[in-house]
Design an enzyme around this catalytic site. Structure first.
Site, PDB file in Angstrom:
ATOM      1  N   HIS A  94      -0.083   1.367  -7.316  1.00 16.10           N
ATOM      2  CA  HIS A  94      -1.075   2.424  -7.098  1.00 16.10           C
ATOM      3  C   HIS A  94      -2.327   1.927  -6.373  1.00 16.10           C
ATOM      4  O   HIS A  94      -3.443   2.322  -6.704  1.00 16.10           O
ATOM      5  CB  HIS A  94      -1.461   3.049  -8.444  1.00 16.10           C
ATOM      6  CG  HIS A  94      -1.894   4.480  -8.356  1.00 16.10           C
ATOM      7  ND1 HIS A  94      -3.174   4.848  -8.009  1.00 16.10           N
ATOM      8  CD2 HIS A  94      -1.233   5.639  -8.565  1.00 16.10           C
ATOM      9  CE1 HIS A  94      -3.287   6.164  -8.041  1.00 16.10           C
ATOM     10  NE2 HIS A  94      -2.110   6.673  -8.363  1.00 16.10           N
TER      11      HIS A  94
ATOM     12  N   HIS B 298       1.582   9.447 -15.543  1.00 15.70           N
ATOM     13  CA  HIS B 298       1.509   8.003 -15.297  1.00 15.70           C
ATOM     14  C   HIS B 298       1.757   7.161 -16.551  1.00 15.70           C
ATOM     15  O   HIS B 298       1.102   6.141 -16.768  1.00 15.70           O
ATOM     16  CB  HIS B 298       0.162   7.643 -14.683  1.00 15.70           C
ATOM     17  CG  HIS B 298       0.025   8.041 -13.241  1.00 15.70           C
ATOM     18  ND1 HIS B 298       1.101   8.427 -12.457  1.00 15.70           N
ATOM     19  CD2 HIS B 298      -1.070   8.107 -12.434  1.00 15.70           C
ATOM     20  CE1 HIS B 298       0.678   8.707 -11.229  1.00 15.70           C
ATOM     21  NE2 HIS B 298      -0.629   8.531 -11.185  1.00 15.70           N
TER      22      HIS B 298
ATOM     23  N   GLU C   6       2.482   5.943  -3.056  1.00 15.79           N
ATOM     24  CA  GLU C   6       3.161   5.702  -4.324  1.00 15.79           C
ATOM     25  C   GLU C   6       4.673   5.857  -4.120  1.00 15.79           C
ATOM     26  O   GLU C   6       5.236   6.932  -4.324  1.00 15.79           O
ATOM     27  CB  GLU C   6       2.646   6.672  -5.387  1.00 15.79           C
ATOM     28  CG  GLU C   6       1.143   6.590  -5.612  1.00 15.79           C
ATOM     29  CD  GLU C   6       0.634   7.726  -6.484  1.00 15.79           C
ATOM     30  OE1 GLU C   6       1.191   7.936  -7.586  1.00 15.79           O
ATOM     31  OE2 GLU C   6      -0.318   8.410  -6.041  1.00 15.79           O
TER      32      GLU C   6
END
Length: 347
Positions: free
Chosen positions: A192, A121, A312
């Site tokens: 997210h 991420h 996502e």
């Protein structure tokens, strides 16, 4: 004192202070709403959605995303055993990059490792943990910008990213992401938010899921793509028809078609259907939200491993290391364009 620009002066009642970061920077919460009572709250830390209010047929409303009430809680959540990234924008690269490295123009780029031997991420100080500038805001839309410096987390190029959240009168939340780099680089952004159509303080097990996919990425025990694909038909990942959620999903579903329906989530309790559309090649679906009995959610909610479900929309994890995956490389001066829509309807 909060300063209001000319572009924001007509919306002075549509934002509020959300507290202060450790460095003294004030975080502001902006409130978007349409004429139906559909409402979204966004803070300029991580370009994070903190609340999404959906009106129901009985004149009641439900908050369908997980979130915190204080900026300190968002900041502290990144120090949990597994950071939940509640409602944030993830970048520069959503998902994992194997061994935190890839080859670009014959050069090996070594990223910072923040998940064992891998990058996850965007690294230890990704887009979810930074302050975003407000470019414009209206009753129904907000645009935020972050300029990531060249070599931030060792990613090449200065990357300018803009995120626009827009509410429509059809009760859609539109998420538009654009990015441009001063050098060749890689980009894979995602939103997210953890959704729960029964309300953010409930679990998601009674909701049903449809995914417009017949394949998932095969992964190693460390959740790194092997490069192979697994057929979902008649497997536990077969959501070609709506069925109740499992206790664990953390998988990348390869979408059957871009610019089309990606997934649908159903709540029989609140009689809500949420349809997800995207121009991306996959949707990584993740059930979670665990705050390890350490940080309380909104309204003193105790978020656990079954509190919410993420959609996502993104490119494949580790795509820079797989020639057969859709390219995640962004050429200098070219535009990265990512569009997703979350459409809420009453059943």
């Amino acid at each position: 004192m909060l300063k209001v620009s000319n572009s924001q002066s007509n919306n002075i009642n549509k934002f509020k202070s959300f507290g202060f970061l450790p460095n003294g920077t004030e975080v502001i919460c902006y409130i978007l709403s349409n004429e139906n009572g559909f409402q979204c709250e966004v803070i300029n830390f991580g370009a994070t959605i903190t609340s999404l209010i959906v009106p129901l047929s009985n004149n009641e409303k439900v908050d369908v995303v997980l979130g915190f009430e204080k900026i300190q809680d968002y900041n502290d959540s990144f120090h949990l055993p597994s950071a939940p990234y509640l409602g944030a924008i993830v970048g520069r690269y959503a998902g994992r990059i194997n061994n935190a490295k890839f080859e670009l123009n014959t050069e090996i780029i070594q990223l910072n490792k923040n998940h064992g031997e891998h990058s996850l991420h965007g690294g230890s100080s990704g887009f979810s943990m930074v302050f975003w500038e407000i470019i414009s805001v209206s009753d129904i839309s907000i645009t935020l910008q972050y300029i990531s410096n060249d070599n931030e987390e060792n990613f090449p190029g200065q990357l300018t990213t803009q995120i626009t959240y827009t509410l429509t009168e059809e009760n859609e939340l539109k998420v538009d992401m654009i990015a441009k780099s001063t050098e060749d680089t890689v980009v894979n952004l995602t939103q997210h938010s953890y959704f729960n159509l029964d309300g953010h303080s409930n679990d998601i097990l009674n909701q049903k899921l449809f995914v417009n996919s017949s394949k998932v990425l095969e992964t190693t025990t460390e959740d790194i793509p092997t490069g192979n694909f697994c057929e979902t038909i008649e497997s536990k990942f077969d959501f070609s028809f709506p069925k109740e959620l499992q206790t664990k999903i953390d998988n990348t579903f390869v979408l059957n078609k871009r610019d089309d329906l990606a997934a649908i989530l159903f709540s029989t309790k609140n009689k809500i259907k949420m349809s997800v559309y995207t121009n991306q090649p996959s949707v990584h679906i993740y059930i979670g939200g665990n705050c390890f009995n350490t940080i309380k959610g909104k309204e003193n909610a105790n978020y656990h491993s079954l509190s919410g479900i993420c959609f996502e929309t993104q490119n494949f994890p580790d795509a820079p290391n797989h020639i057969d995956f859709p390219s995640a490389f962004l050429k200098k001066g070219e535009n990265y364009i990512h569009k997703s829509i979350y459409h809420f309807q009453l059943l």
